[in-house]
Scaffold this motif. Sequence first.
Motif, PDB file in Angstrom:
ATOM      1  N   PRO A  73      26.698  23.763   4.752  1.00 10.07           N
ATOM      2  CA  PRO A  73      26.541  23.695   5.965  1.00 10.07           C
ATOM      3  C   PRO A  73      25.442  22.136   6.692  1.00 10.07           C
ATOM      4  CG  PRO A  73      25.215  25.032   4.555  1.00 10.07           C
ATOM      5  CD  PRO A  73      25.503  24.221   3.735  1.00 10.07           C
ATOM      6  N   GLU A  74      25.460  21.953   7.710  1.00 14.23           N
ATOM      7  CA  GLU A  74      24.522  20.722   7.528  1.00 14.23           C
ATOM      8  C   GLU A  74      23.702  19.807   6.742  1.00 14.23           C
ATOM      9  OE1 GLU A  74      24.989  23.115   9.998  1.00 14.23           O
ATOM     10  OE2 GLU A  74      26.293  22.575  12.055  1.00 14.23           O
ATOM     11  N   GLY A  75      23.143  21.234   6.159  1.00 17.49           N
ATOM     12  CA  GLY A  75      21.518  20.734   5.462  1.00 17.49           C
ATOM     13  C   GLY A  75      22.473  21.372   3.807  1.00 17.49           C
ATOM     14  N   ASP A  76      23.619  21.096   3.795  1.00 15.80           N
ATOM     15  CA  ASP A  76      24.019  20.851   2.574  1.00 15.80           C
ATOM     16  C   ASP A  76      23.613  22.179   2.070  1.00 15.80           C
ATOM     17  OD1 ASP A  76      25.891  20.046   0.378  1.00 15.80           O
ATOM     18  OD2 ASP A  76      25.072  17.817   0.420  1.00 15.80           O
ATOM     19  N   PHE A  77      24.067  22.104   0.122  1.00 15.84           N
ATOM     20  CA  PHE A  77      24.014  22.958  -0.443  1.00 15.84           C
ATOM     21  C   PHE A  77      22.220  23.133  -1.325  1.00 15.84           C
ATOM     22  CE2 PHE A  77      28.915  23.347  -0.713  1.00 15.84           C
ATOM     23  CZ  PHE A  77      28.826  24.391  -0.156  1.00 15.84           C
ATOM     24  N   THR A  78      22.300  23.704  -1.518  1.00 16.46           N
ATOM     25  CA  THR A  78      21.092  24.166  -2.258  1.00 16.46           C
ATOM     26  C   THR A  78      21.559  23.731  -3.641  1.00 16.46           C
ATOM     27  OG1 THR A  78      20.025  25.974  -3.074  1.00 16.46           O
ATOM     28  CG2 THR A  78      19.934  26.055  -1.147  1.00 16.46           C
ATOM     29  N   PHE A 100      28.350  33.259  -0.417  1.00 14.68           N
ATOM     30  CA  PHE A 100      28.410  32.752  -1.233  1.00 14.68           C
ATOM     31  C   PHE A 100      28.761  32.423  -2.471  1.00 14.68           C
ATOM     32  CE2 PHE A 100      26.792  28.821  -4.200  1.00 14.68           C
ATOM     33  CZ  PHE A 100      27.769  27.483  -3.902  1.00 14.68           C
ATOM     34  N   LEU A 101      28.063  33.942  -3.162  1.00 12.46           N
ATOM     35  CA  LEU A 101      28.512  33.890  -4.496  1.00 12.46           C
ATOM     36  C   LEU A 101      29.428  34.782  -4.476  1.00 12.46           C
ATOM     37  CD1 LEU A 101      27.383  33.906  -7.641  1.00 12.46           C
ATOM     38  CD2 LEU A 101      26.119  35.668  -6.736  1.00 12.46           C
ATOM     39  N   ASP A 102      29.911  35.872  -3.531  1.00 11.27           N
ATOM     40  CA  ASP A 102      31.038  37.066  -3.372  1.00 11.27           C
ATOM     41  C   ASP A 102      31.814  35.595  -3.027  1.00 11.27           C
ATOM     42  OD1 ASP A 102      29.534  38.657  -3.361  1.00 11.27           O
ATOM     43  OD2 ASP A 102      29.731  39.253  -1.166  1.00 11.27           O
ATOM     44  N   PHE A 103      31.868  34.567  -2.691  1.00  7.27           N
ATOM     45  CA  PHE A 103      33.623  33.617  -2.524  1.00  7.27           C
ATOM     46  C   PHE A 103      33.453  32.780  -3.750  1.00  7.27           C
ATOM     47  CE2 PHE A 103      35.662  29.892  -2.066  1.00  7.27           C
ATOM     48  CZ  PHE A 103      36.674  30.212  -1.065  1.00  7.27           C
ATOM     49  N   LEU A 104      32.335  32.845  -4.688  1.00  4.91           N
ATOM     50  CA  LEU A 104      32.990  32.523  -6.208  1.00  4.91           C
ATOM     51  C   LEU A 104      33.512  33.062  -7.077  1.00  4.91           C
ATOM     52  CD1 LEU A 104      29.367  30.103  -6.967  1.00  4.91           C
ATOM     53  CD2 LEU A 104      31.614  29.480  -5.571  1.00  4.91           C
ATOM     54  N   LYS A 105      32.996  34.217  -7.223  1.00  4.47           N
ATOM     55  CA  LYS A 105      33.199  35.099  -8.228  1.00  4.47           C
ATOM     56  C   LYS A 105      35.050  35.530  -7.601  1.00  4.47           C
ATOM     57  CE  LYS A 105      29.309  37.410  -8.359  1.00  4.47           C
ATOM     58  NZ  LYS A 105      28.342  39.338  -8.343  1.00  4.47           N
ATOM     59  N   GLN A 106      35.107  35.643  -6.297  1.00  2.00           N
ATOM     60  CA  GLN A 106      36.773  35.634  -6.611  1.00  2.00           C
ATOM     61  C   GLN A 106      37.846  34.231  -6.557  1.00  2.00           C
ATOM     62  OE1 GLN A 106      38.416  35.478  -2.746  1.00  2.00           O
ATOM     63  NE2 GLN A 106      36.442  34.302  -3.236  1.00  2.00           N
ATOM     64  N   ILE A 136      31.538  30.692   4.278  1.00  3.28           N
ATOM     65  CA  ILE A 136      30.790  31.281   3.268  1.00  3.28           C
ATOM     66  C   ILE A 136      29.513  30.323   3.764  1.00  3.28           C
ATOM     67  CG2 ILE A 136      32.472  30.826   0.834  1.00  3.28           C
ATOM     68  CD1 ILE A 136      31.040  28.074   1.144  1.00  3.28           C
ATOM     69  N   GLN A 137      28.743  31.774   3.690  1.00  2.00           N
ATOM     70  CA  GLN A 137      27.803  31.993   3.891  1.00  2.00           C
ATOM     71  C   GLN A 137      25.941  31.684   2.617  1.00  2.00           C
ATOM     72  OE1 GLN A 137      27.599  36.090   4.619  1.00  2.00           O
ATOM     73  NE2 GLN A 137      27.894  36.038   7.437  1.00  2.00           N
ATOM     74  N   THR A 138      25.764  30.348   3.269  1.00  2.00           N
ATOM     75  CA  THR A 138      25.570  29.716   2.104  1.00  2.00           C
ATOM     76  C   THR A 138      23.642  29.558   2.148  1.00  2.00           C
ATOM     77  OG1 THR A 138      24.912  27.700   3.269  1.00  2.00           O
ATOM     78  CG2 THR A 138      26.521  28.556   1.629  1.00  2.00           C
ATOM     79  N   HIS A 139      22.798  29.147   1.585  1.00  2.00           N
ATOM     80  CA  HIS A 139      20.990  29.757   1.740  1.00  2.00           C
ATOM     81  C   HIS A 139      20.886  28.770   3.010  1.00  2.00           C
ATOM     82  CE1 HIS A 139      17.136  30.224   0.704  1.00  2.00           C
ATOM     83  NE2 HIS A 139      17.015  29.039   1.085  1.00  2.00           N
TER      84      HIS A 139
END
Lengths: 239, 239
Positions: free
Chosen positions: B192-197, B152-158, B112-115
């Motif tokens: 990721p290393e810096g965690d989710f927002t 990330f959002l696309d992953f959540l949705k499915q 997942i590609q996060t912020h």
Amino acid sequence: MNLFFCENIPVNPPLPFAAQLDEEESRHATKVMRLQPAEVIRITDGRGFHYQGMIIDTKGKKLEIRLTDRLPIFDFSRPRLHLAISPLKNPDRVEWLIEKATEAGIYKISFIQTHRTEKPRVNVDRLKRIAIAALKQSMGAWLPPIGAPMKFLDFLKQSKESEKFIAWCEGEHPLFWDTLSGDKDAVVLIGPEGDFTSDEVKEAKDWGFHPINLGVHRLRSETAGMVSIFAFQIKCGNL
Amino acid sequence: MNLFFCENIPVNPPLPFAAQLDEEESRHATKVMRLQPAEVIRITDGRGFHYQGMIIDTKGKKLEIRLTDRLPIFDFSRPRLHLAISPLKNPDRVEWLIEKATEAGIYKISFIQTHRTEKPRVNVDRLKRIAIAALKQSMGAWLPPIGAPMKFLDFLKQSKESEKFIAWCEGEHPLFWDTLSGDKDAVVLIGPEGDFTSDEVKEAKDWGFHPINLGVHRLRSETAGMVSIFAFQIKCGNL
């Protein structure tokens, strides 16, 4: 927040206490992080505690700091796990295990030379450096002692933990998870790539070790080590 | 015993069934292991089954085999874990996670590609090769599908799993172990290393994900991934 490691803090120092970071930690503080006098840093002694400290002098090779507060971090009231594993052919796999074991809060790591151990030595100094890096990265406070390899039988003879286990792929044994009480100190033995011999398992039983299995998957030695650490920490409520 | 991987076996082939190993597996069989016609080998389709097979012809680049028996290995009646993790800065750490996750019997791995993802891509082909090697080494039968990174959002949705979790270091959340039922399929998100927002965690909650924590230790992303896999497998009785 960054954490520094300082090995030469006495067990319960009178505060404030003057200490010095070693050269490597000092270089990191001054060259990479560019810290200045009067800045406040966090330090661990690797023996269960964090300290709050103030930088006094950055001019020498060893950073002068003054420790002002002591924070208990490692919970000594919880059961502790001692992992004893054979050195492996590929040292990367041992290094990886040391990193993950330290992150997960292992208490002690030993190396045992078994009949099928192909490469009987490990680089203890290098492993200690990896453990220190993992400790700092995970904001931990307990640096697990890493013992030089010892003979299998010598290790069996001196084991003092309340619960003693030997992981063995052959035969039918209860699952580690089901056997663990979760309220006592334990030691787990993990064999080399070719596993323990049946003679070794018999010897271990003579010294009070219980054969266990680690589930339906055939795991590499270092993965078996990790599974036993994580299972222990989950059972004790640490993870 | 050695295990070979063969991707092009149909789902439930009529036996005996003529199949071919791919060039890499064939080379390993003939050049490294020096197998000869009429020898019997074990093959997995990576979809839950092992086959017993006999070598027919070793002359071509692709070894000809005849599958004679089919053995169900992967237990499809057990709950399955889907791990979704951000790509990491250091690809070695992702590769290590893929190896260990496959050994431990993970069902599916997504990226997942996060912020705060710094390096949004992974080499899916290379990761698949690592998973195949781990599958063979651990005598497994389920090759976890590895998805190309998605937003990330696309992953959540499915996400369709019954139990949905997001690991988050900030704030107070229940322990993963305490939240897991152990009898339903689950998905766990690791940042990721810096965690989710906090915005991402809010979004995940809107899509039915529950924030959880993974214990008292500050874990690296790939270690957090491993802890969640091992915890899930222990809870479900697989480890």
